[in-house]
Design a protein around this motif. Sequence first.
Motif, short mmCIF file in Angstrom:
data_model
loop_
_atom_site.label_atom_id
_atom_site.label_comp_id
_atom_site.label_asym_id
_atom_site.label_seq_id
_atom_site.Cartn_x
_atom_site.Cartn_y
_atom_site.Cartn_z
N VAL A 76 109.98 21.00 14.16
CA VAL A 76 111.07 21.13 13.19
C VAL A 76 112.15 22.06 13.74
O VAL A 76 113.35 21.79 13.58
N LEU B 44 114.09 20.03 16.34
CA LEU B 44 114.94 19.04 15.69
C LEU B 44 116.15 19.72 15.05
O LEU B 44 117.27 19.20 15.11
N SER B 45 115.95 20.88 14.45
CA SER B 45 117.04 21.62 13.85
C SER B 45 118.08 22.00 14.90
O SER B 45 119.28 21.88 14.68
N THR C 30 116.76 16.04 11.39
CA THR C 30 115.77 16.49 10.43
C THR C 30 114.56 15.56 10.46
O THR C 30 114.66 14.42 10.89
N VAL D 202 112.06 13.62 8.10
CA VAL D 202 112.00 13.13 6.72
C VAL D 202 110.68 12.39 6.56
O VAL D 202 110.37 11.50 7.35
N GLN E 103 119.24 11.61 12.00
CA GLN E 103 120.27 12.38 12.68
C GLN E 103 121.28 12.88 11.67
O GLN E 103 121.70 12.16 10.79
N GLU E 104 121.64 14.12 11.84
CA GLU E 104 122.71 14.68 11.04
C GLU E 104 124.02 14.39 11.76
O GLU E 104 124.02 14.23 12.98
#
Length: 116
Positions: free
Chosen positions: A56, A59-60, A65, A67, A83-84
């Motif tokens: 996590v 990924l941050s 994120t 999910v 993906q943000e």
Amino acid sequence: MDYAIRLTDQLKPHLRALRKQRGLTQAQLGQRLGLGQARIAEIEAKPGLISVDQLVQMLSALGATLVLRDLADSGTSSAVLAQEPPPKTSPKPPAKRTATRAQAPLRVIPPKKGSW
């Protein structure tokens, strides 16, 4: 874009692709996480060896994120990498390398207790 992940081996190409989409080298990502380039290479090669907390955090740092999606209709569940959107001001991409060097085979060394 979402990517359904059911096995840890499926993380390999996604982690690498996310890092490259952000214009980061393994060393640069390692700096963001307080790790060395070699440890990032190990994680990308065998992502199943790290904890969920470490995943996590990684990924941050990559602007993504984790999910968890319940697929009630199919009776299964899956984890999805989402993906943000990239930040409005993106960092300058690293200079392109002209020469490549051979990589030595990776030797997986478990992290010391209490660290990555």
